[in-house]
Write a protein that holds these residues in place. Structure first.
Motif, PDB file in Angstrom:
ATOM      1  N   ILE A  42       0.929  -1.375   0.213  1.00 61.36           N
ATOM      2  CA  ILE A  42      -0.057   0.076   0.053  1.00 61.36           C
ATOM      3  C   ILE A  42       0.745   1.434   0.148  1.00 61.36           C
ATOM      4  O   ILE A  42       0.513   2.196  -0.780  1.00 61.36           O
ATOM      5  CB  ILE A  42      -0.919   0.028   1.277  1.00 61.36           C
ATOM      6  CG1 ILE A  42      -1.920  -1.193   0.912  1.00 61.36           C
ATOM      7  CG2 ILE A  42      -1.665   1.355   1.429  1.00 61.36           C
ATOM      8  CD1 ILE A  42      -2.923  -1.243   2.229  1.00 61.36           C
ATOM      9  N   LEU A  43       1.878   1.247   0.762  1.00 60.84           N
ATOM     10  CA  LEU A  43       2.683   2.338   1.002  1.00 60.84           C
ATOM     11  C   LEU A  43       3.546   2.685  -0.546  1.00 60.84           C
ATOM     12  O   LEU A  43       3.518   3.878  -1.020  1.00 60.84           O
ATOM     13  CB  LEU A  43       3.850   2.281   2.153  1.00 60.84           C
ATOM     14  CG  LEU A  43       3.354   2.394   3.339  1.00 60.84           C
ATOM     15  CD1 LEU A  43       4.251   2.097   4.322  1.00 60.84           C
ATOM     16  CD2 LEU A  43       2.583   3.491   3.588  1.00 60.84           C
ATOM     17  N   GLU A  46       1.005   4.025  -2.990  1.00 60.71           N
ATOM     18  CA  GLU A  46       0.984   5.724  -2.743  1.00 60.71           C
ATOM     19  C   GLU A  46       1.890   6.276  -3.200  1.00 60.71           C
ATOM     20  O   GLU A  46       1.722   7.502  -3.762  1.00 60.71           O
ATOM     21  CB  GLU A  46       0.536   5.563  -1.234  1.00 60.71           C
ATOM     22  CG  GLU A  46      -0.544   5.344  -0.499  1.00 60.71           C
ATOM     23  CD  GLU A  46      -1.885   5.950  -1.524  1.00 60.71           C
ATOM     24  OE1 GLU A  46      -1.892   7.117  -1.604  1.00 60.71           O
ATOM     25  OE2 GLU A  46      -2.780   5.132  -1.911  1.00 60.71           O
ATOM     26  N   ILE A  49       1.811   6.499  -6.983  1.00 64.45           N
ATOM     27  CA  ILE A  49       0.718   7.535  -7.405  1.00 64.45           C
ATOM     28  C   ILE A  49       1.282   9.031  -7.209  1.00 64.45           C
ATOM     29  O   ILE A  49       0.942   9.751  -8.088  1.00 64.45           O
ATOM     30  CB  ILE A  49      -0.542   7.148  -6.452  1.00 64.45           C
ATOM     31  CG1 ILE A  49      -1.322   5.865  -6.912  1.00 64.45           C
ATOM     32  CG2 ILE A  49      -1.537   8.441  -6.799  1.00 64.45           C
ATOM     33  CD1 ILE A  49      -2.320   5.613  -6.108  1.00 64.45           C
ATOM     34  N   ARG A  50       1.896   9.240  -6.294  1.00 63.51           N
ATOM     35  CA  ARG A  50       2.282  10.864  -5.911  1.00 63.51           C
ATOM     36  C   ARG A  50       3.278  11.092  -6.971  1.00 63.51           C
ATOM     37  O   ARG A  50       3.132  12.352  -7.433  1.00 63.51           O
ATOM     38  CB  ARG A  50       2.644  10.909  -4.664  1.00 63.51           C
ATOM     39  CG  ARG A  50       1.703  10.751  -3.437  1.00 63.51           C
ATOM     40  CD  ARG A  50       0.568  11.619  -3.520  1.00 63.51           C
ATOM     41  NE  ARG A  50      -0.387  10.973  -2.569  1.00 63.51           N
ATOM     42  CZ  ARG A  50      -1.622  10.907  -2.570  1.00 63.51           C
ATOM     43  NH1 ARG A  50      -1.982  10.933  -3.929  1.00 63.51           N
ATOM     44  NH2 ARG A  50      -2.518  10.478  -1.788  1.00 63.51           N
TER      45      ARG A  50
END
Length: 76
Positions: A42-43, A46, A49-50
């Motif tokens: 998950i990290l 993210e 995505i950023r």
């Protein structure tokens, strides 16, 4: 709304399969590696995505086109 249904199903599946609900030593030994892997995944998602949002070329084009629109409106 329809995009949140798969997200909710994945979250429920993760909770039921990765979180140790019983607390016994056997369950902790089997579920802690899955939980750690889920958190790391998950990290990393993210972070990706950023980074993709920062470097997205369409984002720059939208700003440029809105600037041109403002110039056109000010001329009229």
């Amino acid at each position: 709304m329809m995009t949140w249904i798969p997200v909710a199903l994945l979250a429920i599946t993760t909770i039921l399969s990765a979180f140790p609900l019983n607390g016994s030593a056997e369950e902790l030994n089997t579920k802690i590696p899955i939980l750690i892997g889920t958190i790391i995944t998950i990290l990393l998602g993210e972070v990706c995505i950023r980074a993709a949002e920062k470097n997205h070329p369409l984002k720059k084009k939208v700003k440029a086109s809105s600037h041109h629109t403002e110039e056109a409106l000010s001329k009229n």
